[in-house]
Design an enzyme around this catalytic site. Structure first.
Site, mmCIF file in Angstrom:
data_model
loop_
_atom_site.group_PDB
_atom_site.id
_atom_site.type_symbol
_atom_site.label_atom_id
_atom_site.label_comp_id
_atom_site.label_asym_id
_atom_site.label_seq_id
_atom_site.Cartn_x
_atom_site.Cartn_y
_atom_site.Cartn_z
ATOM 1 N N SER A 1 51.451 53.494 35.482
ATOM 2 C CA SER A 1 52.724 53.292 34.783
ATOM 3 C C SER A 1 53.826 54.181 35.346
ATOM 4 O O SER A 1 54.991 53.783 35.381
ATOM 5 C CB SER A 1 52.564 53.515 33.278
ATOM 6 O OG SER A 1 52.244 54.861 32.997
ATOM 7 N N ALA B 1 55.250 52.383 38.296
ATOM 8 C CA ALA B 1 55.900 51.151 37.837
ATOM 9 C C ALA B 1 57.253 51.459 37.196
ATOM 10 O O ALA B 1 58.218 50.707 37.370
ATOM 11 C CB ALA B 1 55.000 50.415 36.853
ATOM 12 N N ASP C 1 35.896 42.250 43.463
ATOM 13 C CA ASP C 1 34.659 41.549 43.133
ATOM 14 C C ASP C 1 33.439 42.456 43.181
ATOM 15 O O ASP C 1 33.394 43.422 43.947
ATOM 16 C CB ASP C 1 34.436 40.392 44.114
ATOM 17 C CG ASP C 1 35.483 39.308 43.975
ATOM 18 O OD1 ASP C 1 35.708 38.854 42.842
ATOM 19 O OD2 ASP C 1 36.073 38.915 44.997
ATOM 20 N N GLU D 1 49.463 44.361 47.563
ATOM 21 C CA GLU D 1 50.873 44.039 47.774
ATOM 22 C C GLU D 1 51.680 44.667 46.647
ATOM 23 O O GLU D 1 51.347 44.519 45.471
ATOM 24 C CB GLU D 1 51.135 42.544 47.790
ATOM 25 C CG GLU D 1 52.598 42.289 48.112
ATOM 26 C CD GLU D 1 53.083 40.885 47.827
ATOM 27 O OE1 GLU D 1 54.101 40.523 48.419
ATOM 28 O OE2 GLU D 1 52.468 40.194 47.013
ATOM 29 N N TYR E 1 30.132 39.787 46.671
ATOM 30 C CA TYR E 1 31.225 39.514 47.599
ATOM 31 C C TYR E 1 30.774 39.736 49.037
ATOM 32 O O TYR E 1 30.147 40.746 49.367
ATOM 33 C CB TYR E 1 32.426 40.415 47.293
ATOM 34 C CG TYR E 1 33.588 40.126 48.205
ATOM 35 C CD1 TYR E 1 34.443 39.073 47.939
ATOM 36 C CD2 TYR E 1 33.808 40.881 49.349
ATOM 37 C CE1 TYR E 1 35.503 38.784 48.787
ATOM 38 C CE2 TYR E 1 34.862 40.603 50.200
ATOM 39 C CZ TYR E 1 35.710 39.552 49.910
ATOM 40 O OH TYR E 1 36.748 39.271 50.755
ATOM 41 N N GLN F 1 36.726 46.285 54.894
ATOM 42 C CA GLN F 1 38.039 46.545 55.501
ATOM 43 C C GLN F 1 38.394 48.026 55.464
ATOM 44 O O GLN F 1 38.111 48.724 54.505
ATOM 45 C CB GLN F 1 39.125 45.709 54.827
ATOM 46 C CG GLN F 1 39.413 46.073 53.392
ATOM 47 C CD GLN F 1 40.361 45.082 52.723
ATOM 48 O OE1 GLN F 1 40.678 44.034 53.248
ATOM 49 N NE2 GLN F 1 40.818 45.430 51.534
#
Length: 177
Positions: A101, A104, A116, A126, A159, A166
């Site tokens: 928060s 944000a 997953d 993003e 998954y 990555q």
């Protein structure tokens, strides 16, 4: 069921959930805060129509590494941030990510992101800077809050997709029709 700090610590202690590096202040009441990692990806704006089913994603993004001075994000810009932490999920736990928060409230937004069961890797998220003025970001800022949920038993197919394992900021894959 949303996991508590005690349940998260237990999974980590048992080696079922791996978060590396793990800072003690990152484990919160009901989740884990993660930090901005070493890289950021900016969109390349060319004014042409992009086709996510055909285009090579690397033609539409440029990746930069953070310096000690941080990186300036232009106003109203979408970026890809990667977590400093590498995470390895158990086969019976999934997670949901959202911005903390405090970040944000400065004017950043991000769509909730699912992690997953069975996923492992650094998380690429993003993030949109919504203000018209530029802002400076630094590596190491706690920006993401991850909450963990138990699935009803182990998933049949953990998954194993394109983003498994990555490291570094990871560009999107081509979309399928």
């Amino acid at each position: 069921m949303l996991l508590s700090d005690k349940a998260i610590r237990s999974l980590i202690r048992e080696g079922k959930l791996i978060i590396d590096p793990l800072y003690e202040d990152s484990i919160r009441e009901n989740g884990v805060d993660m930090r901005i990692g070493p890289e950021i990806a900016f969109p390349i704006v060319r004014g042409e129509v992009m086709d996510p089913t055909k285009d090579d994603p690397s033609l539409h993004f440029t990746v930069r590494r953070f310096s000690d001075e941080g990186i300036i994000i232009p106003g109203n810009t979408s970026i890809l941030l990667v977590t400093e932490e590498y995470i390895k999920m158990p086969d019976d736990v999934a997670a949901l990510c959202g911005l903390r928060s405090s970040i944000a409230r400065w004017g950043f937004i991000a769509a909730p992101t699912l992690v997953d069961a069975g996923f492992e890797g650094q998380l690429t998220i993003e993030v949109m800077w919504t203000r018209p003025a530029p802002v400076r970001l630094y590596r190491g800022i706690r920006f993401l809050h991850v909450v963990f949920f138990r699935t009803e038993g182990k998933v049949e197919r953990p998954y194993s997709g394109a983003y498994q394992g990555q490291r570094g900021v990871t560009l999107p894959k081509r979309l399928e029709k």
